[in-house]
Design a protein around this motif. Structure first.
Motif, PDB file in Angstrom:
ATOM      1  N   LEU A 181       0.832  -1.193   0.000  1.00 47.65           N
ATOM      2  CA  LEU A 181       0.000   0.000   0.000  1.00 47.65           C
ATOM      3  C   LEU A 181       0.870   1.248   0.000  1.00 47.65           C
ATOM      4  O   LEU A 181       1.846   1.333   0.747  1.00 47.65           O
ATOM      5  N   GLU A 182       0.497   2.195  -0.840  1.00 50.72           N
ATOM      6  CA  GLU A 182       1.259   3.438  -0.976  1.00 50.72           C
ATOM      7  C   GLU A 182       1.314   4.148   0.363  1.00 50.72           C
ATOM      8  O   GLU A 182       0.305   4.253   1.051  1.00 50.72           O
TER       9      GLU A 182
ATOM     10  N   THR B  61      -7.602   0.688 -14.713  1.00 54.11           N
ATOM     11  CA  THR B  61      -7.449   0.421 -13.288  1.00 54.11           C
ATOM     12  C   THR B  61      -8.782   0.007 -12.675  1.00 54.11           C
ATOM     13  O   THR B  61      -9.844   0.276 -13.224  1.00 54.11           O
ATOM     14  N   LEU B  62      -8.669  -0.641 -11.523  1.00 52.84           N
ATOM     15  CA  LEU B  62      -9.803  -0.861 -10.631  1.00 52.84           C
ATOM     16  C   LEU B  62      -9.612   0.106  -9.473  1.00 52.84           C
ATOM     17  O   LEU B  62      -8.490   0.254  -8.971  1.00 52.84           O
TER      18      LEU B  62
ATOM     19  N   ILE C 148      -5.495  -0.204  -8.521  1.00 50.87           N
ATOM     20  CA  ILE C 148      -4.511  -1.159  -9.026  1.00 50.87           C
ATOM     21  C   ILE C 148      -4.738  -1.268 -10.527  1.00 50.87           C
ATOM     22  O   ILE C 148      -5.828  -0.959 -11.026  1.00 50.87           O
ATOM     23  N   HIS C 149      -3.718  -1.714 -11.253  1.00 52.80           N
ATOM     24  CA  HIS C 149      -3.923  -2.036 -12.660  1.00 52.80           C
ATOM     25  C   HIS C 149      -4.885  -3.216 -12.750  1.00 52.80           C
ATOM     26  O   HIS C 149      -4.718  -4.208 -12.028  1.00 52.80           O
TER      27      HIS C 149
ATOM     28  N   GLY D   7      -5.236   8.041  -9.712  1.00 53.39           N
ATOM     29  CA  GLY D   7      -4.616   8.899 -10.710  1.00 53.39           C
ATOM     30  C   GLY D   7      -3.124   8.711 -10.899  1.00 53.39           C
ATOM     31  O   GLY D   7      -2.505   9.412 -11.686  1.00 53.39           O
ATOM     32  N   LYS D   8      -2.525   7.757 -10.216  1.00 54.72           N
ATOM     33  CA  LYS D   8      -1.071   7.556 -10.292  1.00 54.72           C
ATOM     34  C   LYS D   8      -0.665   6.425 -11.240  1.00 54.72           C
ATOM     35  O   LYS D   8       0.515   6.267 -11.519  1.00 54.72           O
ATOM     36  N   LEU D   9      -1.624   5.627 -11.703  1.00 49.89           N
ATOM     37  CA  LEU D   9      -1.311   4.500 -12.579  1.00 49.89           C
ATOM     38  C   LEU D   9      -1.816   4.765 -13.996  1.00 49.89           C
ATOM     39  O   LEU D   9      -2.957   5.199 -14.165  1.00 49.89           O
TER      40      LEU D   9
END
Length: 186
Positions: free
Chosen positions: A67-68, A99-100, A115-116, A93-95
């Motif tokens: 986890l970030e 995404t899910l 997550i992707h 918004g970071k990937l």
């Protein structure tokens, strides 16, 4: 459910000795648990990641999510030690790409993690790793995100649980019988 395995006292002492208390950070009245001294100590960091990797292997994890942000620091070497894949759970918004997402409530507002979509799938057994269990909201949201991906939750492991914030009951309910381990309870 209780902790899945007993934490050896020498490991507990080794880890506790390298976690620094920082008063009034990030705001007055908060006692921040700084793990950077632990990360800087190769012997202690190795012992930590090996203990978490053993938990992953014991419970049949095929992937580890972190986890970030500090969960990334722990989960990536755990995945390497356990011989499984690593998947980051990021802030919204970071990937890039599909995404899910999972929204969750914070003390003052809400947040979202992602997550992707292709990183987890049916047949994966996923261990969630983070540095701290506080109120349990982030961990609970990550467990829901894993299940929505079609993967199975293999468990949740954290370096330390802040018992006074009572997140354990929340995550135990969300784990639905999957194992939980906190190496330290503070």
């Amino acid at each position: 459910m209780t902790q899945a395995t007993e934490v050896p006292e020498d490991l507990r002492r080794q880890l506790l000795a390298r976690i620094r208390d920082v008063a009034d950070y990030p705001k007055p009245g908060v006692l921040f648990k700084d793990i950077t001294p632990l990360l800087a100590d190769a012997e202690a960091f190795t012992a930590l990641t090996e203990a978490l990797a053993a938990f992953a292997q014991t419970h049949g994890a095929t992937k580890v999510v972190g986890l970030e942000a500090r969960g990334f620091i722990l989960a990536a070497p755990v995945a390497v030690h356990a011989g499984v894949g690593f998947v980051p759970v990021r802030k919204a918004g970071k990937l890039p790409g599909a995404t899910l997402a999972q929204r969750y409530e914070l003390e003052y507002g809400s947040a979202e993690m992602e997550i992707h979509a292709e990183d987890l799938s049916a047949g994966d057994r996923v261990l969630v790793i983070d540095d701290v269990l506080a109120t349990g909201g982030t961990a609970e949201a990550s467990l829901e995100l894993i299940r929505r991906s079609g993967a199975e939750v293999a468990g949740l492991a954290v370096l330390m649980e802040l018992a006074f914030l009572a997140g354990r009951d929340r995550v135990l309910a969300a784990l639905d019988g999957a194992p939980y381990q906190a190496l330290l309870t503070i």
